[in-house]
Design a protein around this motif. Structure first.
Motif, PDB file in Angstrom:
ATOM      1  N   TYR A   1      -1.136  13.502  -0.832  1.00 55.44           N
ATOM      2  CA  TYR A   1       0.238  13.048  -0.662  1.00 55.44           C
ATOM      3  C   TYR A   1       0.953  12.903  -1.996  1.00 55.44           C
ATOM      4  O   TYR A   1       0.349  12.618  -3.018  1.00 55.44           O
ATOM      5  CB  TYR A   1       0.266  11.677   0.041  1.00 55.44           C
ATOM      6  N   ARG A   2       2.250  13.072  -1.932  1.00 45.70           N
ATOM      7  CA  ARG A   2       3.144  12.736  -3.041  1.00 45.70           C
ATOM      8  C   ARG A   2       3.857  11.463  -2.611  1.00 45.70           C
ATOM      9  O   ARG A   2       4.414  11.391  -1.510  1.00 45.70           O
ATOM     10  CB  ARG A   2       4.141  13.869  -3.287  1.00 45.70           C
ATOM     11  N   ILE A   3       3.822  10.459  -3.466  1.00 45.77           N
ATOM     12  CA  ILE A   3       4.435   9.163  -3.160  1.00 45.77           C
ATOM     13  C   ILE A   3       5.698   9.028  -4.003  1.00 45.77           C
ATOM     14  O   ILE A   3       5.661   9.200  -5.217  1.00 45.77           O
ATOM     15  CB  ILE A   3       3.471   7.997  -3.487  1.00 45.77           C
ATOM     16  N   ARG A   4       6.794   8.716  -3.347  1.00 47.55           N
ATOM     17  CA  ARG A   4       8.057   8.465  -4.041  1.00 47.55           C
ATOM     18  C   ARG A   4       8.690   7.217  -3.443  1.00 47.55           C
ATOM     19  O   ARG A   4       9.014   7.191  -2.261  1.00 47.55           O
ATOM     20  CB  ARG A   4       9.013   9.653  -3.880  1.00 47.55           C
ATOM     21  N   ASP A   5       8.838   6.211  -4.291  1.00 46.98           N
ATOM     22  CA  ASP A   5       9.393   4.922  -3.854  1.00 46.98           C
ATOM     23  C   ASP A   5       8.588   4.403  -2.672  1.00 46.98           C
ATOM     24  O   ASP A   5       7.408   4.179  -2.796  1.00 46.98           O
ATOM     25  CB  ASP A   5      10.887   5.051  -3.535  1.00 46.98           C
ATOM     26  N   THR A   6       9.221   4.244  -1.525  1.00 44.05           N
ATOM     27  CA  THR A   6       8.522   3.737  -0.346  1.00 44.05           C
ATOM     28  C   THR A   6       8.214   4.852   0.652  1.00 44.05           C
ATOM     29  O   THR A   6       7.879   4.581   1.802  1.00 44.05           O
ATOM     30  CB  THR A   6       9.357   2.650   0.349  1.00 44.05           C
ATOM     31  N   ASN A   7       8.335   6.093   0.211  1.00 44.44           N
ATOM     32  CA  ASN A   7       8.108   7.233   1.096  1.00 44.44           C
ATOM     33  C   ASN A   7       6.913   8.057   0.622  1.00 44.44           C
ATOM     34  O   ASN A   7       6.542   8.011  -0.542  1.00 44.44           O
ATOM     35  CB  ASN A   7       9.342   8.135   1.126  1.00 44.44           C
TER      36      ASN A   7
ATOM     37  N   ARG B   1       3.064   1.100  -1.534  1.00 44.63           N
ATOM     38  CA  ARG B   1       3.675   0.072  -2.377  1.00 44.63           C
ATOM     39  C   ARG B   1       2.958  -0.073  -3.716  1.00 44.63           C
ATOM     40  O   ARG B   1       3.572  -0.375  -4.727  1.00 44.63           O
ATOM     41  CB  ARG B   1       3.682  -1.263  -1.635  1.00 44.63           C
ATOM     42  N   ASN B   2       1.654   0.141  -3.737  1.00 46.95           N
ATOM     43  CA  ASN B   2       0.876  -0.086  -4.946  1.00 46.95           C
ATOM     44  C   ASN B   2       0.525   1.184  -5.713  1.00 46.95           C
ATOM     45  O   ASN B   2      -0.179   1.108  -6.721  1.00 46.95           O
ATOM     46  CB  ASN B   2      -0.397  -0.860  -4.598  1.00 46.95           C
TER      47      ASN B   2
ATOM     48  N   PRO C   1      -6.383   9.471   7.631  1.00 43.93           N
ATOM     49  CA  PRO C   1      -6.049   9.714   6.222  1.00 43.93           C
ATOM     50  C   PRO C   1      -4.545   9.729   5.968  1.00 43.93           C
ATOM     51  O   PRO C   1      -3.967  10.696   5.491  1.00 43.93           O
ATOM     52  CB  PRO C   1      -6.679  11.080   5.953  1.00 43.93           C
ATOM     53  N   ILE C   2      -3.922   8.617   6.295  1.00 44.25           N
ATOM     54  CA  ILE C   2      -2.481   8.451   6.142  1.00 44.25           C
ATOM     55  C   ILE C   2      -2.253   7.212   5.283  1.00 44.25           C
ATOM     56  O   ILE C   2      -2.880   6.177   5.515  1.00 44.25           O
ATOM     57  CB  ILE C   2      -1.796   8.277   7.514  1.00 44.25           C
ATOM     58  N   PRO C   3      -1.372   7.299   4.276  1.00 41.16           N
ATOM     59  CA  PRO C   3      -1.146   6.137   3.404  1.00 41.16           C
ATOM     60  C   PRO C   3      -0.641   4.915   4.178  1.00 41.16           C
ATOM     61  O   PRO C   3       0.261   5.031   5.017  1.00 41.16           O
ATOM     62  CB  PRO C   3      -0.075   6.615   2.421  1.00 41.16           C
ATOM     63  N   SER C   4      -1.235   3.786   3.908  1.00 40.12           N
ATOM     64  CA  SER C   4      -0.758   2.533   4.491  1.00 40.12           C
ATOM     65  C   SER C   4       0.446   2.051   3.682  1.00 40.12           C
ATOM     66  O   SER C   4       0.715   2.547   2.583  1.00 40.12           O
ATOM     67  CB  SER C   4      -1.858   1.472   4.447  1.00 40.12           C
TER      68      SER C   4
END
Length: 138
Positions: free
Chosen positions: A120-126, A96-97, A88-91
């Motif tokens: 998860y919190r997604i920021r830019d590419t992180n 990116r999407n 369960p880790i973002p690819s």
């Protein structure tokens, strides 16, 4: 949305996991909506790609769900999807999407048999893992 933890009722968490099971061997996807970081509704969407590594929902179907969420005075708090065979880790594709930093990403993994849920919190590419709470009713 701020950085506070999201609260998911046990019944909605169970529906999200069941949606993932029912979509196997493909990824499942959907939206969690509510107010003030508390999830109040789940919006199961169809993965139109029928893929075990990616999900896609047409713009029209997403807009339809967003309009219904708005009509009941809720906001999207998280986008969820499943990983049938991976952790369960973002690819890179997931990150990116992801459409906005204001909405969290929840991944339900079925790797190893028992479901594992991460937020998860997604920021830019992180991305960074976030705490979340499963709320049981009394």
């Amino acid at each position: 949305m701020n950085d506070k933890q999201i609260i998911i009722p046990l019944s909605i968490n169970n529906q999200m996991i069941e949606h993932g099971y029912s979509a196997l061997p493909y990824e499942a996807c959907g939206l969690l909506a509510g107010n003030r970081m508390k999830v109040q509704s789940i919006w199961q969407l169809e993965n139109e790609w029928k893929s075990d590594r990616r999900f896609f929902v047409s713009k029209e179907k997403v807009e339809g769900a967003l309009n219904k969420i708005k009509q009941i005075n809720q906001e999207v708090l998280a986008i969820y999807h499943s990983h049938p065979f991976t952790a369960p880790i973002p690819s890179t594709f997931d990150v990116r999407n992801h459409p906005t930093t204001n909405v969290k990403m929840i991944i339900v993994s079925f790797k190893g048999g028992s479901p594992s849920v991460r937020c998860y919190r997604i920021r830019d590419t992180n991305y960074e893992e976030c705490l979340f709470c499963i709320e049981t009713t009394r």
